[in-house]
Design an enzyme around this catalytic site. Structure first.
Site, PDB file in Angstrom:
ATOM      1  N   HIS A 104       0.815  -1.208  -0.050  1.00  0.00           N
ATOM      2  CA  HIS A 104      -0.033  -0.014   0.027  1.00  0.00           C
ATOM      3  C   HIS A 104       0.904   1.343  -0.027  1.00  0.00           C
ATOM      4  O   HIS A 104       1.908   1.222   0.242  1.00  0.00           O
ATOM      5  CB  HIS A 104      -0.963   0.025   1.131  1.00  0.00           C
ATOM      6  CG  HIS A 104      -1.801  -1.051   1.494  1.00  0.00           C
ATOM      7  ND1 HIS A 104      -1.334  -2.200   2.155  1.00  0.00           N
ATOM      8  CD2 HIS A 104      -3.099  -1.168   1.263  1.00  0.00           C
ATOM      9  CE1 HIS A 104      -2.393  -2.804   2.243  1.00  0.00           C
ATOM     10  NE2 HIS A 104      -3.641  -2.597   1.793  1.00  0.00           N
ATOM     11  N   ASP A 107       2.450   1.883   3.217  1.00  0.00           N
ATOM     12  CA  ASP A 107       3.213   0.622   3.774  1.00  0.00           C
ATOM     13  C   ASP A 107       4.686   1.529   3.575  1.00  0.00           C
ATOM     14  O   ASP A 107       5.498   1.293   4.352  1.00  0.00           O
ATOM     15  CB  ASP A 107       3.090  -0.678   3.181  1.00  0.00           C
ATOM     16  CG  ASP A 107       1.851  -0.991   3.507  1.00  0.00           C
ATOM     17  OD1 ASP A 107       1.094  -0.998   4.266  1.00  0.00           O
ATOM     18  OD2 ASP A 107       1.259  -1.892   2.541  1.00  0.00           O
TER      19      ASP A 107
HETATM   20  C1  XUL Z   1      -7.629  -6.643   3.849  1.00  0.00           C
HETATM   21  C2  XUL Z   1      -7.001  -6.950   2.608  1.00  0.00           C
HETATM   22  C3  XUL Z   1      -5.951  -6.065   2.174  1.00  0.00           C
HETATM   23  C4  XUL Z   1      -5.793  -6.030   0.577  1.00  0.00           C
HETATM   24  C5  XUL Z   1      -5.085  -4.907   0.078  1.00  0.00           C
HETATM   25  O1  XUL Z   1      -8.601  -7.885   4.234  1.00  0.00           O
HETATM   26  O2  XUL Z   1      -6.985  -8.278   2.120  1.00  0.00           O
HETATM   27  O3  XUL Z   1      -4.794  -6.087   2.583  1.00  0.00           O
HETATM   28  O4  XUL Z   1      -5.206  -7.242  -0.089  1.00  0.00           O
HETATM   29  O5  XUL Z   1      -5.504  -3.532   0.640  1.00  0.00           O
END
Ligand code: XUL
Ligand code: CO
Length: 444
Positions: A104, A107
């Site tokens: 992300h 992150d």
């Molecule tokens: C949350 C989830 C996230 C997504 C990316 O349940 O799976 O980590 O993969 O935002």
């Protein structure tokens, strides 16, 4: 503290085969082994999730961090911390030998005091990542924007009642899409963290869905504008953190894509634990996506039969993964997608080496499953049964029904004129379950 962050692991984790009792070796994941003419690593495209492995201290809703994560020590300048974290991440990726990672925006870079500062931080950390990626050869499976952590997103991002929040989310995605393209990302994922509702008492779902449809169109338009050739993926999840999430499961997302004319532009990232939460199994969700032609990638993890929340364990069940992979290979295999370990350690697995054990286990599980699935497919083990089971439809009656040549009236005439009484045929489920178990046990 600086590198090495993982001093107990000197060399990259090696494949040692089934006879090995070395806990820091692969027993199944043999990256260059050819499976159906394609290298194992190219089939699986394994990826490490930055958030769980490098950004999480082990905190949960009841307690503080437990894990030994020197790169996350508090009281450090946030950009300095981000650089230390990235050094740890790439040291780990290189030593594990995973070809990809996922992140992300928040992150890899901290949120700044203003939008401009956040954007500048992100671009600086993307520069840093580009250097590491070039030196290590690790690729980016996908990037995504975190549109759920900050309080501004409490009522959703694209589905927020305030268009200013929609605009903020759009601006954030624009930046994240740009750096994902710059880093050669194979995909860009949209997980609608808070795109749902807590109560219908204050919610207009029709309006919110229209907003979400518009948002996705903006993402797709921008992708084409900047020449990003990766896939845009939606990740279904039924609930958590919201009570109800619009991207509930594969079927709901497929209907959404059709309603907003996004089929062909957006595919799916299917997460095992999200399938469990939706009351399905992984096999079902993959089969649904493959049959609709919208499978993109996989978030490989595992739920728990008795816990109704997103436990994000590392994948353990070879059988579960084999059945999913059988559908994936039957549909032609993954192209831009991969197996991203969106999985975290248990909170008591405090040692840094536990990160290796977890990923080795996950990669061995999907590697074993790949061999099972490929062998079943090669032998036509299930294909043949399915073909025979539907063989009647190749006959005159079946073809006439499917082509629209028979009305209810015609079929009434057909049945009554011959006094037809079709007989049940065994579905053979138990025998097929035994067959799958045999493949799991025997494949080498
Ligand atoms: C949350 C989830 C996230 C997504 C990316 O349940 O799976 O980590 O993969 O935002
Ligand atoms: Co996920």
């Amino acid at each position: 503290m600086s590198a090495p962050f993982f001093p107990d692991v000197g060399e990259p984790i090696a494949f040692e085969g089934l006879e090995s009792d070395n806990p820091l070796a692969f027993r199944w994941y043999d990256r260059d082994r050819l499976v159906g003419g394609r290298r194992m690593r190219d089939h699986l495209r394994c990826s490490v999730a930055y958030w769980h492995s490098f950004n999480w201290t082990g905190f949960d809703v009841f307690g503080a961090g437990t894990l030994d994560r020197p790169w996350l020590r508090p009281g450090v300048d946030p950009m300095e911390q981000a650089r230390g974290k990235m050094a740890a991440a790439f040291e780990f990726l290189e030593k594990l030998g995973a070809p990809f990672f996922c992140f992300h925006d928040r992150d890899i870079a901290p949120e700044g005091a203003t939008f401009q500062e956040s954007s500048a931080f992100l671009h600086q950390m993307a520069d840093e990542a580009a250097g590491y990626m070039e030196r290590t050869g690790v690729g980016l499976l996908w990037g995504t924007a975190n549109l759920f952590f900050h309080p501004r997103y409490a009522a959703g991002a694209a589905t927020n009642p305030d268009p200013d929040v929609f605009a903020y989310a759009a601006a954030q995605v624009r930046d994240c899409l740009e750096i994902t393209r710059r880093l050669g990302g194979a995909n860009y994922v949209v997980w609608g963290g808070r795109e749902g509702y807590e109560t219908l008492l204050n919610t207009d779902p029709r309006r919110e869905l229209d907003q979400l449809g518009r948002f996705l169109h903006l993402v797709v338009e921008h992708k084409h504008r900047i020449g990003f050739d990766g896939a845009i993926l939606i990740e279904p999840k039924p609930f958590e953190p919201t009570k109800h999430q619009y991207d509930f499961d594969v079927a709901a997302v497929h209907a959404f894509l059709q309603r907003y004319d996004l089929v062909g532009e957006v595919k799916l990232n299917i997460e095992v634990n999200h399938a469990t939460l939706a009351g399905h199994d992984f096999h079902h969700e993959v089969a649904a996506a493959v049959s609709a032609g919208i499978l993109g990638s996989v978030d490989a993890n595992a739920g728990d039969d008795r816990l109704g929340w997103d436990v994000d364990r590392f994948p353990l069940s070879v059988e579960q993964m084999s059945l999913g992979l059988h559908e994936i290979l039957g549909g032609g295999g993954l192209t831009t997608g991969g197996f991203n370990f969106d999985a975290k350690l248990r909170r008591q697995s405090v040692h840094r080496n536990d990160l290796f054990h977890a990923h080795i286990g996950g990669m061995d599980t999907v590697a074993h499953a790949l061999l099972v699935a490929a062998k079943m497919l090669e032998d036509g083990a299930l294909e043949q049964v399915r073909r025979e089971r539907y063989s009647g439809w190749a006959g005159e009656l079946g073809q006439a029904i499917l082509s629209g040549d028979r009305s209810l009236e015609d079929l009434h005439g057909y049945v009554s004129s011959r006094n037809a009484s079709p007989q049940p045929v065994s579905g053979g489920q138990e025998a097929l379950e035994n067959l799958v178990a045999r493949y799991v046990d025997q494949v080498r």
